[in-house]
Design an enzyme around this catalytic site. Structure first.
Site, PDB file in Angstrom:
ATOM      1  CG  HIS A  92      -1.783   1.349   1.028  1.00  0.00           C
ATOM      2  ND1 HIS A  92      -2.127   2.520   1.718  1.00  0.00           N
ATOM      3  CD2 HIS A  92      -3.981   0.809   0.741  1.00  0.00           C
ATOM      4  CE1 HIS A  92      -2.696   2.592   0.880  1.00  0.00           C
ATOM      5  NE2 HIS A  92      -3.841   1.944   0.501  1.00  0.00           N
ATOM      6  CD  GLU A 164      -5.786   1.477  -3.281  1.00  0.00           C
ATOM      7  OE1 GLU A 164      -6.673   1.314  -2.932  1.00  0.00           O
ATOM      8  OE2 GLU A 164      -4.290   1.524  -2.538  1.00  0.00           O
TER       9      GLU A 164
HETATM   10  P1  PGA Z   1      -9.632   5.807  -0.048  1.00  0.00           P
HETATM   11  O1  PGA Z   1      -8.409   4.681   0.370  1.00  0.00           O
HETATM   12  O2  PGA Z   1     -11.114   4.807  -0.517  1.00  0.00           O
HETATM   13  O3  PGA Z   1      -9.476   6.231   1.070  1.00  0.00           O
HETATM   14  O4  PGA Z   1      -8.920   6.384  -1.073  1.00  0.00           O
HETATM   15  C1  PGA Z   1      -8.221   3.113  -0.707  1.00  0.00           C
HETATM   16  C2  PGA Z   1      -7.547   2.709   0.116  1.00  0.00           C
HETATM   17  O5  PGA Z   1      -7.106   2.344   1.240  1.00  0.00           O
HETATM   18  O6  PGA Z   1      -6.000   2.522  -0.831  1.00  0.00           O
END
Ligand code: PGA
Length: 247
Positions: A92, A164
């Protein structure tokens, strides 16, 4: 079935998690999505007991890059497995940045997770500067190659790649559906080049970054996208239930 991974980050004490799960599960109908709730470590055991036979998988947010021993404050694959965990988030961007997790460490974490029969949610994505300088695909390629180095092709079955974009996580900003589709295509291309065409088709790819019940309908039909990873929006049971209903 579409995949939904909820990342609670550093939110919810064990008692709050218990209340959340009782509330959520009383209204949740299993079978619509493949759901994994990644709660903090201190809530995993509660989750394991409340979610058993409810069609909800227990997930974790991190794993140590070593097996056991002298690693104060870390959590091992064995500990996660015994806590009922089925999937663990690796790479992450909040951890890459704050804890300086690099490709080598992420690769070790993945191998340890797989050795402990845990599935992996591998997060990859570009920063705003990288996006603006047209380096998105280069970054995705580099992150995927280093994370998946030395893996056997059949191990990809246990991996979900989460696209992401860093600039979209926790900001309320999102890419256009077409940009997500292009990134997913690129991710699959890297898998095809490094493993095989079949694996590139079969590997699960989800999108994460400011997904909520208002914007999910925009993304749900993105080509070759298998689901979503949500952060902030999972913290309210009603909001998570709405997202599931719209998927
Ligand atoms: P978010 O987080 O939906 O608050 O943008 C996404 C994530 O944890 O990667």
């Amino acid at each position: 079935m579409k995949i939904l991974i909820a990342n609670f980050k550093m939110n919810m004490t064990p008692s709050q998690s218990k209340d959340y799960l009782i509330n959520f599960l009383s209204r949740y109908e299993s079978g619509k999505v493949d759901l994994t709730l990644c709660m903090p470590y201190t809530s995993l055991y509660i989750e394991k007991f409340l979610c058993v036979n409810r069609g909800v998988k227990v997930g974790a947010q991190n794993i140590a890059d070593e097996e056991d021993g002298h690693n104060t404050g870390e959590i091992s694959g064995k500990m996660l497995k015994d806590s009922g965990v089925e999937y663990v988030i690796v790479g992450h961007n909040e951890r890459r940045k704050k804890f300086k997790e690099d490709g080598k460490s992420i690769n070790k974490k993945i191998k340890i997770a797989l050795k402990n029969r845990l599935g992996v949610v591998l997060c990859v994505g570009e920063s705003l500067i990288e996006r603006n300088t047209l380096k998105t695909y280069e970054v995705l390629k580099e992150q995927l190659k280093s994370a998946l180095k030395g893996l056997y092709e059949n191990e990809l079955e246990k991996i979900i790649v989460a696209y992401e974009p860093i600039w979209a996580v926790g900001t309320g900003q999102t890419p256009q559906p077409k940009e997500i589709e292009d990134a997913v295509k690129e991710i699959r291309k890297v898998i095809s080049d490094d493993f095989s065409e079949i694996s590139s088709k079969n590997i699960c790819v989800v999108y994460g970054g400011s997904v909520d019940s208002k914007n999910i309908r925009q993304f749900k039909n993105c080509k070759d996208l298998d689901g979503f990873l949500v952060g902030q929006a999972c913290l309210e049971p009603s909001e998570l239930l709405k997202i599931i209903a719209y998927m």
